[in-house]
Design a protein around this motif. Structure first.
Motif, PDB file in Angstrom:
ATOM      1  N   GLY A 247      30.630  25.099  31.624  1.00 22.14           N
ATOM      2  CA  GLY A 247      29.435  25.684  31.100  1.00 22.14           C
ATOM      3  C   GLY A 247      29.545  27.329  30.825  1.00 22.14           C
ATOM      4  N   THR A 248      28.569  27.829  30.106  1.00 20.73           N
ATOM      5  CA  THR A 248      28.616  29.293  30.012  1.00 20.73           C
ATOM      6  C   THR A 248      28.456  30.179  31.304  1.00 20.73           C
ATOM      7  N   ASN A 249      27.804  29.572  32.331  1.00 17.23           N
ATOM      8  CA  ASN A 249      27.746  30.173  33.551  1.00 17.23           C
ATOM      9  C   ASN A 249      28.951  29.971  34.369  1.00 17.23           C
ATOM     10  N   ARG A 250      29.836  29.323  33.937  1.00 20.68           N
ATOM     11  CA  ARG A 250      31.197  29.169  34.518  1.00 20.68           C
ATOM     12  C   ARG A 250      31.067  28.663  36.145  1.00 20.68           C
ATOM     13  N   ILE A 251      30.152  27.632  36.102  1.00 21.42           N
ATOM     14  CA  ILE A 251      30.158  26.890  37.346  1.00 21.42           C
ATOM     15  C   ILE A 251      31.573  26.116  37.928  1.00 21.42           C
ATOM     16  N   ILE A 252      32.002  26.476  39.032  1.00 19.41           N
ATOM     17  CA  ILE A 252      33.258  25.917  39.665  1.00 19.41           C
ATOM     18  C   ILE A 252      32.810  24.345  40.151  1.00 19.41           C
ATOM     19  N   LYS A 253      33.571  23.165  39.560  1.00 16.74           N
ATOM     20  CA  LYS A 253      33.319  21.951  39.951  1.00 16.74           C
ATOM     21  C   LYS A 253      34.729  21.396  40.430  1.00 16.74           C
ATOM     22  N   LEU A 254      34.639  20.748  41.832  1.00 14.41           N
ATOM     23  CA  LEU A 254      35.566  20.201  42.338  1.00 14.41           C
ATOM     24  C   LEU A 254      35.864  18.580  42.247  1.00 14.41           C
ATOM     25  N   PHE A 255      36.838  18.024  41.734  1.00 13.66           N
ATOM     26  CA  PHE A 255      36.998  16.601  41.742  1.00 13.66           C
ATOM     27  C   PHE A 255      37.766  15.909  42.791  1.00 13.66           C
ATOM     28  N   LYS A 256      37.263  14.854  43.305  1.00 13.30           N
ATOM     29  CA  LYS A 256      37.705  14.210  44.474  1.00 13.30           C
ATOM     30  C   LYS A 256      37.770  12.730  44.075  1.00 13.30           C
ATOM     31  N   GLU A 257      38.878  12.345  44.768  1.00 17.09           N
ATOM     32  CA  GLU A 257      39.214  10.719  44.297  1.00 17.09           C
ATOM     33  C   GLU A 257      38.003   9.821  44.605  1.00 17.09           C
TER      34      GLU A 257
END
Length: 380
Positions: A247-257
């Motif tokens: 997004g425009t707010n550059r939210i960091i999202k983490l992916f897990k199995e």
């Protein structure tokens, strides 16, 4: 807090003697000895036989954090923002007067005197730091007077501030312009600095600058270090497979199995935030120096063992010389008991104020472990 605009500093004839090994090198840029003639409350402090892991302990207001800041002020890192990080951390903001407050108030002359020995060099490198504060008339707004301050760094080998052994100098200028600060205004010169030691400063208890965090992350991505950062995060949490800025707010999202949907970095709590920040900083400080203030801050005692042990793995993997402060006996015990493979490369310094100087009592990692086991010695 006023906005800060960063520009490259004015650099000339900087020291060429110290070797830079580069991000793919094997040998760390090792700080072997460090001394402070005067900085804030530090006076005639001597730190000898520094190791790859260096821990500073002692009572409040003894100068532990100031030691980390003084290392930054040696001026060998080529990163103006390091100084701003330290100021924002300590004061939760930045003003021109804070720069003047860096200098010791009990000395006749406002001088910060530092000395350092790098990579086993036979000669000591002296950093001599002074400042000049001026008032500047704003050309765009007649009658408006702004403040400017210049920090002057002079380097010499063998003798403090000796013109005979002068090896280089540079200045960083800060100018107040309305709601902004311009940093490093000056004539553009080719940077003749032969080495820039990688260095990062982290203070979790007082510094949470989202802009700085994202700027560091952009640096990671621009230098194709994504996979290396993921591998570090997997040391903390093996289930992590990737991360993205959303997004425009550059939210960091983490992916897990095991998760169908990614969670934001902040959904994981303070521990993962610290892991992410340490991972980025270790990569950006590879073959250089990592400074961490109050490493135990925000980590539950039950999680501290895994956190400290993993930090030691990250440090070793990235060939980083670590300097950190702590008030936690639990953190020290984890280092002594669970990280025994690092004890030969560990030094603990108890800092206290003497009558006319700052005293550092040094313990090797193995010596302190024996004292803890034999008499329950509390080094804090």
């Amino acid at each position: 807090m006023k906005n800060i605009c960063l520009f490259h500093g004015f650099l000339r004839k900087l020291p060429e003697k110290i070797v830079f090994y580069g991000v793919d090198g094997v040998v760390v840029n090792m700080l072997n000895e460090f001394g402070v003639r005067g900085y804030r409350g530090l006076e005639d402090l001597e730190l000898d036989d520094l190791k790859k892991v260096n821990i500073f302990v002692g009572p409040n207001n003894c100068g532990k954090t100031s030691i980390l800041e003084a290392i930054i002020l040696s001026g060998l890192f080529g990163d103006t923002e390091l100084l701003l990080d330290a100021l924002v951390s300590r004061y939760h903001g930045f003003t021109m007067n804070l720069l003047e407050s860096l200098f010791p108030i009990d000395f006749d002359d406002p001088i910060i005197g530092l000395k350092s020995r790098w990579n086993g060099d036979e000669e000591v490198l002296y950093t001599h730091l002074t400042f000049d504060q001026e008032q500047v008339i704003d050309k765009k707004e007649p009658g408006m007077i702004n403040e400017s301050l210049s920090l002057f760094f002079n380097y010499s080998y063998g003798k403090e501030n000796s013109n005979d052994t002068l090896k280089g100098n540079f200045k960083i200028r800060f100018e107040e312009t309305g709601d902004n600060f311009k940093v490093g205004i000056g004539e553009s010169k080719k940077n003749t600095l032969k080495m820039k030691i990688p260095c990062k400063f982290i203070s979790f208890s007082r510094f949470d600058n989202s802009n700085r965090f994202l700027k560091d992350l952009d640096n990671i991505l621009d230098n194709n270090l994504r996979q290396q950062l993921i591998e570090i995060l997997q040391i903390f949490d093996p289930g992590i497979t990737n991360f993205e800025l959303i997004g425009t707010n550059r939210i960091i999202k983490l992916f897990k199995e095991e998760n169908k949907k990614p969670l934001t970095l902040y959904d994981y709590g303070n521990g993962m935030y610290k892991a992410f920040y340490i991972g980025m900083s270790a990569l950006l400080a590879k073959n250089g120096i990592l400074l961490i203030d109050e490493v135990e801050e925000g980590i539950h005692n039950k999680a501290l063992r895994n956190f400290i042990s993993t930090l030691m793995q990250v440090r070793e993997k990235n060939n980083v010389q670590l300097f950190m402060t702590t008030h936690s006996l639990e953190a020290i015990d984890v280092l002594l008991e669970d990280c025994k493979e690092h004890l030969d490369d560990t030094a603990i310094y108890h800092i206290r104020k003497g009558e006319d100087k700052t005293i550092a009592k040094r313990y090797s990692g193995n010596k302190l472990l024996n004292l803890r086991n034999e008499i329950g010695f509390d080094v804090r």
